[in-house]
Design a protein around this motif. Structure first.
Motif, PDB file in Angstrom:
ATOM      1  N   SER A 262     -20.969 104.992  23.452  1.00 29.62           N
ATOM      2  CA  SER A 262     -22.317 104.942  24.006  1.00 29.62           C
ATOM      3  C   SER A 262     -23.294 105.293  22.891  1.00 29.62           C
ATOM      4  O   SER A 262     -22.918 105.330  21.714  1.00 29.62           O
TER       5      SER A 262
ATOM      6  N   GLY B  80     -13.130  95.755  19.027  1.00 29.48           N
ATOM      7  CA  GLY B  80     -14.176  95.747  18.003  1.00 29.48           C
ATOM      8  C   GLY B  80     -13.676  96.357  16.699  1.00 29.48           C
ATOM      9  O   GLY B  80     -14.449  96.903  15.922  1.00 29.48           O
TER      10      GLY B  80
ATOM     11  N   GLY C  64     -15.598 100.520  14.307  1.00 33.38           N
ATOM     12  CA  GLY C  64     -14.194 100.285  14.681  1.00 33.38           C
ATOM     13  C   GLY C  64     -13.270 100.317  13.478  1.00 33.38           C
ATOM     14  O   GLY C  64     -12.209 100.951  13.513  1.00 33.38           O
TER      15      GLY C  64
ATOM     16  N   ASP D 204     -11.931  86.907  22.894  1.00 34.49           N
ATOM     17  CA  ASP D 204     -13.112  87.449  23.558  1.00 34.49           C
ATOM     18  C   ASP D 204     -12.648  88.322  24.732  1.00 34.49           C
ATOM     19  O   ASP D 204     -11.934  87.835  25.620  1.00 34.49           O
TER      20      ASP D 204
ATOM     21  N   GLY E 135     -15.232  95.496  13.342  1.00 40.53           N
ATOM     22  CA  GLY E 135     -16.640  95.859  13.166  1.00 40.53           C
ATOM     23  C   GLY E 135     -16.791  97.122  12.336  1.00 40.53           C
ATOM     24  O   GLY E 135     -15.824  97.661  11.780  1.00 40.53           O
ATOM     25  N   TYR E 136     -18.016  97.574  12.268  1.00 46.32           N
ATOM     26  CA  TYR E 136     -18.395  98.687  11.374  1.00 46.32           C
ATOM     27  C   TYR E 136     -17.701  99.998  11.771  1.00 46.32           C
ATOM     28  O   TYR E 136     -16.876 100.527  11.025  1.00 46.32           O
TER      29      TYR E 136
ATOM     30  N   SER F 125     -18.305  89.902  13.126  1.00 46.56           N
ATOM     31  CA  SER F 125     -17.577  90.483  11.991  1.00 46.56           C
ATOM     32  C   SER F 125     -16.665  89.397  11.445  1.00 46.56           C
ATOM     33  O   SER F 125     -16.751  88.250  11.878  1.00 46.56           O
TER      34      SER F 125
ATOM     35  N   PHE G 177     -25.471 109.075  17.533  1.00 51.07           N
ATOM     36  CA  PHE G 177     -26.849 109.027  17.047  1.00 51.07           C
ATOM     37  C   PHE G 177     -26.923 107.898  16.007  1.00 51.07           C
ATOM     38  O   PHE G 177     -26.613 106.773  16.336  1.00 51.07           O
TER      39      PHE G 177
ATOM     40  N   CYS H 195     -14.339  88.636  16.439  1.00 51.77           N
ATOM     41  CA  CYS H 195     -15.055  88.449  15.166  1.00 51.77           C
ATOM     42  C   CYS H 195     -16.369  87.699  15.366  1.00 51.77           C
ATOM     43  O   CYS H 195     -16.872  87.065  14.441  1.00 51.77           O
ATOM     44  N   VAL H 196     -16.938  87.801  16.569  1.00 48.71           N
ATOM     45  CA  VAL H 196     -18.234  87.184  16.824  1.00 48.71           C
ATOM     46  C   VAL H 196     -19.312  87.846  15.967  1.00 48.71           C
ATOM     47  O   VAL H 196     -20.297  87.219  15.609  1.00 48.71           O
TER      48      VAL H 196
HETATM   49  P1  NAD Z   1     -20.306  95.969  15.093  1.00 49.06           P
HETATM   50  O1  NAD Z   1     -21.138  94.815  15.541  1.00 49.06           O
HETATM   51  O2  NAD Z   1     -20.089  96.165  13.648  1.00 49.06           O
HETATM   52  O3  NAD Z   1     -18.880  95.913  15.805  1.00 49.06           O
HETATM   53  C1  NAD Z   1     -18.694  95.422  17.105  1.00 49.06           C
HETATM   54  C2  NAD Z   1     -17.487  94.496  17.060  1.00 49.06           C
HETATM   55  O4  NAD Z   1     -17.208  94.039  18.383  1.00 49.06           O
HETATM   56  C3  NAD Z   1     -17.700  93.263  16.192  1.00 49.06           C
HETATM   57  O5  NAD Z   1     -16.657  93.161  15.256  1.00 49.06           O
HETATM   58  C4  NAD Z   1     -17.706  92.100  17.183  1.00 49.06           C
HETATM   59  O6  NAD Z   1     -17.146  90.941  16.615  1.00 49.06           O
HETATM   60  C5  NAD Z   1     -16.875  92.667  18.321  1.00 49.06           C
HETATM   61  N1  NAD Z   1     -17.189  92.101  19.646  1.00 49.06           N
HETATM   62  C6  NAD Z   1     -18.384  92.074  20.273  1.00 49.06           C
HETATM   63  N2  NAD Z   1     -18.258  91.520  21.483  1.00 49.06           N
HETATM   64  C7  NAD Z   1     -16.941  91.183  21.636  1.00 49.06           C
HETATM   65  C8  NAD Z   1     -16.178  90.593  22.685  1.00 49.06           C
HETATM   66  N3  NAD Z   1     -16.739  90.210  23.827  1.00 49.06           N
HETATM   67  N4  NAD Z   1     -14.845  90.423  22.497  1.00 49.06           N
HETATM   68  C9  NAD Z   1     -14.251  90.793  21.342  1.00 49.06           C
HETATM   69  N5  NAD Z   1     -14.925  91.358  20.316  1.00 49.06           N
HETATM   70  C10 NAD Z   1     -16.260  91.553  20.467  1.00 49.06           C
HETATM   71  O7  NAD Z   1     -20.964  97.277  15.757  1.00 49.06           O
HETATM   72  P2  NAD Z   1     -20.693  98.817  15.444  1.00 49.06           P
HETATM   73  O8  NAD Z   1     -21.876  99.353  14.722  1.00 49.06           O
HETATM   74  O9  NAD Z   1     -19.344  99.007  14.893  1.00 49.06           O
HETATM   75  O10 NAD Z   1     -20.772  99.404  16.912  1.00 49.06           O
HETATM   76  C11 NAD Z   1     -19.615  99.678  17.674  1.00 49.06           C
HETATM   77  C12 NAD Z   1     -20.026 100.259  19.006  1.00 49.06           C
HETATM   78  O11 NAD Z   1     -20.790 101.446  18.803  1.00 49.06           O
HETATM   79  C13 NAD Z   1     -20.888  99.323  19.854  1.00 49.06           C
HETATM   80  O12 NAD Z   1     -20.492  99.463  21.204  1.00 49.06           O
HETATM   81  C14 NAD Z   1     -22.282  99.875  19.637  1.00 49.06           C
HETATM   82  O13 NAD Z   1     -23.121  99.605  20.716  1.00 49.06           O
HETATM   83  C15 NAD Z   1     -22.005 101.356  19.517  1.00 49.06           C
HETATM   84  N6  NAD Z   1     -23.042 102.086  18.776  1.00 49.06           N
HETATM   85  C16 NAD Z   1     -23.362 101.693  17.512  1.00 49.06           C
HETATM   86  C17 NAD Z   1     -24.356 102.367  16.828  1.00 49.06           C
HETATM   87  C18 NAD Z   1     -24.773 101.940  15.441  1.00 49.06           C
HETATM   88  O14 NAD Z   1     -25.870 102.294  15.010  1.00 49.06           O
HETATM   89  N7  NAD Z   1     -23.946 101.208  14.694  1.00 49.06           N
HETATM   90  C19 NAD Z   1     -25.013 103.453  17.425  1.00 49.06           C
HETATM   91  C20 NAD Z   1     -24.647 103.817  18.718  1.00 49.06           C
HETATM   92  C21 NAD Z   1     -23.651 103.125  19.383  1.00 49.06           C
END
Ligand code: NAD
Ligand code: WQD
Length: 344
Positions: free
Chosen positions: A127, A9, A15, A61, A12-13, A39, A182, A36-37
């Motif tokens: 988590s 990930g 990551g 994936d 993503g944000y 992102s 949080f 990138c599903v």
């Molecule tokens: P995000 O959606 O920006 O990033 C997740 C990334 O994972 C994306 O780039 C997506 O393309 C990739 N992805 C999803 N499923 C995939 C797969 N099967 N194979 C390959 N890539 C895949 O989300 P984020 O905000 O960066 O969150 C990251 C983690 O933190 C997540 O596990 C989320 O549940 C957890 N989290 C986020 C928050 C929040 O508010 N942002 C709060 C608590 C926990």
């Protein structure tokens, strides 16, 4: 050679911000795995603009085990996985629960199998405070029992934590930390990387930014009759770069063998509760003008107040938040303008 970390990930944000902090620590080499599903691969251009380092993203994936395992065959020197990849939208998880269970738990099962098969010694798992459900006593500590999950997304995090705890028995040579975030908000302090929010965001700060930039005419404060200091909901917001920094410190903790158990749990929050109205007030001060919002009904499923006790992370990981609410808003605002000026 620096120890090599796989960030799932990574486009993503959270990551991408974590990759920036890992590189800037000077202690780790990083590769990313992201389909990138949710992102775009251009995230790595932004990471390069900020750090000067090009990070390789394996676009696949993680639920495709064969493709995922090839990453480990190609990189036999991996010492840690930071597993972010998951779906995270609460409402969508209510509408399409199976999609959430398949993706979030299928990907995690493959990550755990990779740890065992390729003898990866260290694992960090994203988590969420949503595992606590609607808690009675605040702040919530790691000892607070999990409550009823309010949505399938939260349930995937509860089950995911259980899967990691279960794997600690047959595979004790992988040491893992479960990190319960949080409310991560804000953007890189340069304003050159941040969250790509969907067309219709559900989270507070992306919505505030849309209203501030005129993309949305008005917003609603969901509920002003809660038993809180101003009637609106209270959350524990923390800057995304602080969360990212916590991951570097958590990886250091594992790599240096400072953990006491095979699997440990840490809250990552600022420890401060901030209300929706306080967030709006702080935004008006940062951007220097009034925002168009109305006071409205409660949003179904919202918890009145939740904020964390993150002293365990403060004491054991040596992690402390560097950024305050104004920094969170100012960086989000910079990122909003950066996206508009660069067609992102
Ligand atoms: P995000 O959606 O920006 O990033 C997740 C990334 O994972 C994306 O780039 C997506 O393309 C990739 N992805 C999803 N499923 C995939 C797969 N099967 N194979 C390959 N890539 C895949 O989300 P984020 O905000 O960066 O969150 C990251 C983690 O933190 C997540 O596990 C989320 O549940 C957890 N989290 C986020 C928050 C929040 O508010 N942002 C709060 C608590 C926990
Ligand atoms: C914050 C506050 C809303 C929009 C979610 C997930 C949680 C975790 C973090 C991943 C609430 C209020 C919002 C609006 C408003 N994510 N609000 N008007 O609900 O605390 O948590 O993200 O693990 O699991 O549930 O965050 O940003 O949606 O809402 O008044 O237009 O803002 O009611 O009080 P939430 P949020």
């Amino acid at each position: 050679m620096l120890p090599k970390i796989v960030v799932t990930g990574g486009c993503g944000y959270i990551g991408s911000h974590t990759i920036i902090e890992l590189i800037e620590s000077g202690r780790y080499d990083v590769i990313s795995v992201d389909s990138c599903v949710r992102s775009t691969p251009e995230t790595m251009d932004r990471v390069e603009n900020i750090t000067g380092v090009r990070v390789k993203n394996y676009r696949l994936d993680i639920c495709d085990k064969e493709a995922f395992f090839k990453v480990f065959e190609e990189n036999p020197d991996i010492v840690g996985i930071i597993h972010f990849a998951a779906y995270k939208a609460v409402g969508e998880s209510v509408e399409q629960p199976l999609m959430y269970y398949r993706n979030n738990l299928g990907a995690l099962a493959n990550v755990l199998e990779a740890c065992q098969r390729f003898s990866v010694p260290n694992l960090l798992f994203s988590s969420s405070c949503s595992v606590y459900g609607d808690v009675e006593h605040l702040p919530v500590s790691e000892a607070t029992p999990m409550g009823q999950a309010m949505c399938p997304y939260a349930h995937t995090k509860q089950i995911g934590e259980g899967m990691i705890q279960s794997m600690a028995i047959p595979n004790p040579s992988t040491h893992s930390l479960i990190l319960r975030y949080f409310n991560p908000v804000g953007a890189h302090i340069s304003g050159m990387n941040g969250e790509l929010s969907p067309d219709k965001p559900n989270n507070l700060i992306p919505i505030i930014m849309r209203v501030a930039s005129g993309k949305q005419p008005q917003m609603t404060v969901f509920g002003t009759d809660y038993e809180t200091r101003d009637g609106s909901c209270i959350r524990d917001y923390l800057h995304v770069s602080d969360i990212a920094d916590a991951h570097v410190k958590a990886m250091d903790y594992l790599v240096e063998g400072r953990n006491q158990e095979v699997c440990e749990v840490f809250n990552l929050g600022s420890g401060n509760g901030v209300s929706v109205l306080e967030m709006l007030d702080a935004t008006e001060k940062v951007i220097g003008r009034k925002l168009n919002y109305v006071l409205g009904e409660r949003r179904p499923g919202d918890i009145p107040a939740i904020y964390g006790d993150s002293r365990r992370a403060n004491e054991l990981l040596g992690w402390h938040c560097k950024f305050n609410v104004e920094d969170m808003i100012a960086s989000a605002w910079k990122w909003e303008n950066y996206q508009d000026n660069n067609n992102i």
